[in-house]
Design a protein around this motif. Structure first.
Motif, PDB file in Angstrom:
ATOM      1  N   GLN A  93       0.821  -1.201   0.000  1.00  0.00           N
ATOM      2  CA  GLN A  93       0.000   0.000   0.000  1.00  0.00           C
ATOM      3  C   GLN A  93       0.853   1.248   0.000  1.00  0.00           C
ATOM      4  OE1 GLN A  93      -2.543  -0.424   3.406  1.00  0.00           O
ATOM      5  NE2 GLN A  93      -3.949  -1.857   2.409  1.00  0.00           N
ATOM      6  N   GLN A  94       1.929   1.220   0.817  1.00  0.00           N
ATOM      7  CA  GLN A  94       2.838   2.368   0.822  1.00  0.00           C
ATOM      8  C   GLN A  94       3.473   2.577  -0.547  1.00  0.00           C
ATOM      9  OE1 GLN A  94       5.592   1.600   4.056  1.00  0.00           O
ATOM     10  NE2 GLN A  94       4.556   3.069   5.364  1.00  0.00           N
ATOM     11  N   SER A  95       3.882   1.450  -1.168  1.00  0.00           N
ATOM     12  CA  SER A  95       4.493   1.545  -2.494  1.00  0.00           C
ATOM     13  C   SER A  95       3.503   2.114  -3.512  1.00  0.00           C
ATOM     14  CB  SER A  95       4.987   0.163  -2.933  1.00  0.00           C
ATOM     15  OG  SER A  95       5.526   0.209  -4.225  1.00  0.00           O
ATOM     16  N   GLU A  96       2.258   1.651  -3.423  1.00  0.00           N
ATOM     17  CA  GLU A  96       1.249   2.174  -4.346  1.00  0.00           C
ATOM     18  C   GLU A  96       1.001   3.657  -4.094  1.00  0.00           C
ATOM     19  OE1 GLU A  96      -2.131  -0.267  -3.759  1.00  0.00           O
ATOM     20  OE2 GLU A  96      -1.319  -2.000  -4.861  1.00  0.00           O
ATOM     21  N   GLN A  97       0.970   4.047  -2.806  1.00  0.00           N
ATOM     22  CA  GLN A  97       0.787   5.458  -2.505  1.00  0.00           C
ATOM     23  C   GLN A  97       1.957   6.291  -3.021  1.00  0.00           C
ATOM     24  OE1 GLN A  97       0.215   5.651   1.719  1.00  0.00           O
ATOM     25  NE2 GLN A  97      -1.860   4.801   1.657  1.00  0.00           N
ATOM     26  N   ILE A  98       3.186   5.750  -2.839  1.00  0.00           N
ATOM     27  CA  ILE A  98       4.365   6.467  -3.331  1.00  0.00           C
ATOM     28  C   ILE A  98       4.321   6.579  -4.849  1.00  0.00           C
ATOM     29  CG2 ILE A  98       6.870   6.347  -3.562  1.00  0.00           C
ATOM     30  CD1 ILE A  98       6.962   5.101  -0.780  1.00  0.00           C
ATOM     31  N   GLN A  99       3.928   5.470  -5.508  1.00  0.00           N
ATOM     32  CA  GLN A  99       3.835   5.502  -6.968  1.00  0.00           C
ATOM     33  C   GLN A  99       2.788   6.503  -7.423  1.00  0.00           C
ATOM     34  OE1 GLN A  99       3.162   1.486  -8.233  1.00  0.00           O
ATOM     35  NE2 GLN A  99       5.270   0.827  -7.829  1.00  0.00           N
ATOM     36  N   GLN A 100       1.646   6.525  -6.710  1.00  0.00           N
ATOM     37  CA  GLN A 100       0.619   7.492  -7.065  1.00  0.00           C
ATOM     38  C   GLN A 100       1.124   8.919  -6.849  1.00  0.00           C
ATOM     39  OE1 GLN A 100      -2.835   6.497  -4.748  1.00  0.00           O
ATOM     40  NE2 GLN A 100      -3.313   4.660  -5.937  1.00  0.00           N
ATOM     41  N   LYS A 101       1.841   9.116  -5.726  1.00  0.00           N
ATOM     42  CA  LYS A 101       2.376  10.437  -5.456  1.00  0.00           C
ATOM     43  C   LYS A 101       3.401  10.847  -6.510  1.00  0.00           C
ATOM     44  CE  LYS A 101       4.404  13.182  -1.738  1.00  0.00           C
ATOM     45  NZ  LYS A 101       4.921  13.171  -0.342  1.00  0.00           N
ATOM     46  N   LEU A 102       4.267   9.871  -6.874  1.00  0.00           N
ATOM     47  CA  LEU A 102       5.257  10.174  -7.919  1.00  0.00           C
ATOM     48  C   LEU A 102       4.591  10.481  -9.249  1.00  0.00           C
ATOM     49  CD1 LEU A 102       8.016   7.505  -7.130  1.00  0.00           C
ATOM     50  CD2 LEU A 102       8.124   9.962  -6.719  1.00  0.00           C
ATOM     51  N   ALA A 103       3.526   9.685  -9.537  1.00  0.00           N
ATOM     52  CA  ALA A 103       2.807   9.930 -10.788  1.00  0.00           C
ATOM     53  C   ALA A 103       2.164  11.317 -10.768  1.00  0.00           C
ATOM     54  CB  ALA A 103       1.753   8.850 -11.005  1.00  0.00           C
ATOM     55  N   GLN A 104       1.593  11.690  -9.601  1.00  0.00           N
ATOM     56  CA  GLN A 104       0.995  13.017  -9.492  1.00  0.00           C
ATOM     57  C   GLN A 104       2.053  14.103  -9.622  1.00  0.00           C
ATOM     58  OE1 GLN A 104      -1.087  12.954  -5.775  1.00  0.00           O
ATOM     59  NE2 GLN A 104      -2.759  11.661  -6.532  1.00  0.00           N
ATOM     60  N   GLU A 105       3.209  13.878  -8.945  1.00  0.00           N
ATOM     61  CA  GLU A 105       4.282  14.872  -9.048  1.00  0.00           C
ATOM     62  C   GLU A 105       4.809  14.969 -10.470  1.00  0.00           C
ATOM     63  OE1 GLU A 105       7.227  13.814  -6.222  1.00  0.00           O
ATOM     64  OE2 GLU A 105       6.072  14.477  -4.470  1.00  0.00           O
ATOM     65  N   LYS A 106       4.913  13.801 -11.136  1.00  0.00           N
ATOM     66  CA  LYS A 106       5.374  13.828 -12.522  1.00  0.00           C
ATOM     67  C   LYS A 106       4.383  14.572 -13.406  1.00  0.00           C
ATOM     68  CE  LYS A 106       6.871  10.799 -16.275  1.00  0.00           C
ATOM     69  NZ  LYS A 106       7.068   9.392 -16.708  1.00  0.00           N
ATOM     70  N   GLU A 107       3.108  14.290 -13.170  1.00  0.00           N
ATOM     71  CA  GLU A 107       2.085  14.978 -13.961  1.00  0.00           C
ATOM     72  C   GLU A 107       2.108  16.476 -13.672  1.00  0.00           C
ATOM     73  OE1 GLU A 107      -2.774  14.769 -14.715  1.00  0.00           O
ATOM     74  OE2 GLU A 107      -1.776  13.459 -13.246  1.00  0.00           O
ATOM     75  N   LEU A 108       2.259  16.819 -12.369  1.00  0.00           N
ATOM     76  CA  LEU A 108       2.332  18.233 -12.013  1.00  0.00           C
ATOM     77  C   LEU A 108       3.569  18.887 -12.621  1.00  0.00           C
ATOM     78  CD1 LEU A 108       1.212  20.604 -10.388  1.00  0.00           C
ATOM     79  CD2 LEU A 108       2.539  19.779  -8.427  1.00  0.00           C
ATOM     80  N   GLY A 109       4.705  18.150 -12.598  1.00  0.00           N
ATOM     81  CA  GLY A 109       5.926  18.679 -13.201  1.00  0.00           C
ATOM     82  C   GLY A 109       5.762  18.907 -14.693  1.00  0.00           C
ATOM     83  N   GLU A 110       5.073  17.979 -15.358  1.00  0.00           N
ATOM     84  CA  GLU A 110       4.845  18.152 -16.795  1.00  0.00           C
ATOM     85  C   GLU A 110       3.931  19.345 -17.068  1.00  0.00           C
ATOM     86  OE1 GLU A 110       3.403  14.456 -18.185  1.00  0.00           O
ATOM     87  OE2 GLU A 110       5.367  13.450 -18.146  1.00  0.00           O
ATOM     88  N   LEU A 111       2.911  19.487 -16.189  1.00  0.00           N
ATOM     89  CA  LEU A 111       2.026  20.647 -16.357  1.00  0.00           C
ATOM     90  C   LEU A 111       2.788  21.953 -16.137  1.00  0.00           C
ATOM     91  CD1 LEU A 111      -1.205  19.369 -14.541  1.00  0.00           C
ATOM     92  CD2 LEU A 111      -0.852  19.660 -17.005  1.00  0.00           C
ATOM     93  N   LYS A 112       3.647  21.951 -15.088  1.00  0.00           N
ATOM     94  CA  LYS A 112       4.460  23.144 -14.844  1.00  0.00           C
ATOM     95  C   LYS A 112       5.376  23.423 -16.027  1.00  0.00           C
ATOM     96  CE  LYS A 112       6.540  23.363 -10.907  1.00  0.00           C
ATOM     97  NZ  LYS A 112       7.317  22.926  -9.723  1.00  0.00           N
ATOM     98  N   LEU A 113       5.977  22.349 -16.556  1.00  0.00           N
ATOM     99  CA  LEU A 113       6.873  22.540 -17.697  1.00  0.00           C
ATOM    100  C   LEU A 113       6.116  23.095 -18.894  1.00  0.00           C
ATOM    101  CD1 LEU A 113       9.616  22.212 -19.032  1.00  0.00           C
ATOM    102  CD2 LEU A 113       9.015  19.822 -19.533  1.00  0.00           C
ATOM    103  N   GLN A 114       4.919  22.559 -19.140  1.00  0.00           N
ATOM    104  CA  GLN A 114       4.122  23.061 -20.252  1.00  0.00           C
ATOM    105  C   GLN A 114       3.759  24.538 -20.038  1.00  0.00           C
ATOM    106  OE1 GLN A 114       0.751  20.486 -20.671  1.00  0.00           O
ATOM    107  NE2 GLN A 114       1.976  18.707 -21.291  1.00  0.00           N
ATOM    108  N   PHE A 115       3.395  24.829 -18.777  1.00  0.00           N
ATOM    109  CA  PHE A 115       3.013  26.218 -18.477  1.00  0.00           C
ATOM    110  C   PHE A 115       4.205  27.163 -18.659  1.00  0.00           C
ATOM    111  CE2 PHE A 115       2.902  29.593 -15.253  1.00  0.00           C
ATOM    112  CZ  PHE A 115       1.796  30.307 -15.696  1.00  0.00           C
TER     113      PHE A 115
END
Length: 465
Positions: free
Chosen positions: A218-240
């Protein structure tokens, strides 16, 4: 890290499997012991019942023998024919009871021998009783010294002794069986309890390991979800930031170009001191362009889009072009003393990244140094590394702030009114990390600062002149 995690998970799976198999083995062993214990109890109960039945039969033999003798004597004294019939019936029952004793005692030779002797003595007593009828028909007085009386008493004593021995032997056997059964039951119960505890511990261990594995998953899945969210946020920031940089860069280029054209056209008509506003416009536009470039570089680095692609570059040419650009676009020209040492001429570097690193360091050195001071820019090309050293005589960096200057928007408390965004050193750190280089900072307040950058190089790079 991934390999270690896989190995760790594999070891946990092995422990879970081993614990589960051990628990199953213990449960099977407990069931086997319980079955053996129940079987032993049944067997012991059967033996105890058999021994008890033997004792009861021996007691019955003794009672039947006494009853038959009593009925025989009553017949002699009273002459009642029914007593004689009862005597004969008792003797038949006695024979039947002795036959019942023979089968249970067949596995004990000593008891079997006693039983044979008992049968012989009973037959002998029956013969003596038959002889007593002739004696009672004679008018003689029977005394204790009479051979028949003595023989009868001896026979009776022997019969009692044999029956007593049989009873004692069976009572000892019964006591031994009970004690052995109790001892076996206690031992088996102890083993069964111990096995139950161990099985419980094993199952508890399996549960704990499974729960731990589930929790980690569960922790690993949460970390993966968090990383995926951070990656998505980073991509959005980069696009912006890419969009903002693109939208701002064009008008800033127009502003800089227009200001330069006005400066060129008016410098013959207007006094140089009156063109100060145009120079400020150009400097501000360039500062805004640099700020956008730094923000875009950090956004790319955070999103993992900033890559290092080393190429074989001529180091001295790169550094001289950088110094020329810095002096050309700087509002406050400074004397930059360039030195090169070492036999290596070329180095594997990413031109854009190394340009961002050195330009930010040189710009800071110019920005925070007195106008009359000079800046030393040294390049040392060693066989296995290239070293860049930038030394100024500026305001310096307080020791307690040296660890935080590489964070975005972080500026020293002694910078005063000097312009800056606090992004330059963060860009230096990101670009240098991609180069896998090392940075050494030496600084004293009001004395100066020295940045030393070391970037490793392959062992064999052409030493071109």
């Amino acid at each position: 890290m991934v390999t270690f995690s896989v190995l760790k998970w594999s070891m946990e799976r092995k422990w879970i499997t081993a614990s589960f198999c051990l628990a199953l083995l213990l449960l099977g062993l407990i069931n086997l012991i319980s079955y053996q214990n129940a079987t032993q109890l049944i067997h012991s109960a059967a033996q105890v019942k058999q021994t008890s039945d033997l004792l009861t039969a021996l007691t019955s033999v003794s009672e039947t023998l006494t009853d038959s003798e009593a009925r025989r004597w009553r017949y002699f004294l009273l002459g009642d024919r029914t007593e004689l019939d009862a005597y004969h019936q008792a003797m038949q029952n006695l024979t039947f009871q002795l036959e019942k004793l023979r089968q249970p005692l067949s596995d004990t030779p000593a008891q079997q021998q006693r039983l044979n002797l008992l049968e012989t003595l009973i037959q002998q007593r029956q013969t003596l009783l038959e002889e007593s009828a002739a004696l009672y028909e004679q008018p003689i007085l029977l005394s204790a010294e009479n051979p028949w009386v003595a023989q009868t008493n001896q026979n009776q004593a022997q019969i009692r002794r044999i029956i007593t021995e049989l009873q004692n032997e069976e009572e000892q056997l019964l006591q031994s069986q009970v004690e052995q059964s109790q001892a076996n039951s206690q031992v088996r119960m102890a083993i069964e309890n111990l096995g139950t505890i161990l099985a419980f511990v094993g199952l508890l261990g399996v549960y704990i390991l499974l729960y731990r594995q589930m929790f980690k998953r569960q922790q690993s899945e949460q970390i993966q979800q968090k990383l995926a969210q951070e990656k998505e946020l980073g991509e959005l920031k980069l696009q912006f930031f890419s969009m903002v940089s693109h939208e701002f860069r064009t008008p800033l280029s127009v502003i800089v170009g227009s200001a330069q054209l006005l400066q060129e056209n008016l410098k013959r008509l207007v006094e140089p001191s009156k063109l100060k506003n145009l120079l400020q416009i150009q400097a501000s536009a360039k500062l805004m362009t640099q700020l956008l470039n730094d923000i875009l570089t950090l956004a790319r680095a955070d999103a993992g889009k900033l890559q290092c692609k080393p190429e074989l570059l001529e180091v001295q040419f790169l550094c001289l072009n950088l110094v020329e650009d810095i002096q050309l676009f700087s509002e406050q020209p400074r004397t930059i003393k360039f030195h090169k040492y070492g036999t290596r001429t070329y180095a594997y570097l990413d031109e854009k990244l190394i340009y961002s690193i050195l330009s930010n360091l040189l710009s800071n050195a110019i920005k925070y140094s007195p106008p009359e001071s000079s800046i030393n820019f040294t390049v040392i090309c060693e066989p296995n590394a290239v070293i860049f050293e930038i030394r100024d005589q500026g305001i310096g960096i307080p020791e307690e702030e040296q660890a935080t200057i590489f964070e975005p928007f972080c500026r020293g408390r002694n910078v005063g009114s000097a312009p800056g965004s606090g992004l330059g050193m963060a860009v230096v750190k990101r670009c240098l990390d991609l180069h896998q280089g090392k940075l050494l900072l030496e600084s004293q307040v009001d004395i100066g600062t020295t940045f030393t950058i070391r970037i490793s190089q392959p062992d064999k790079v052409g030493f071109l002149p």
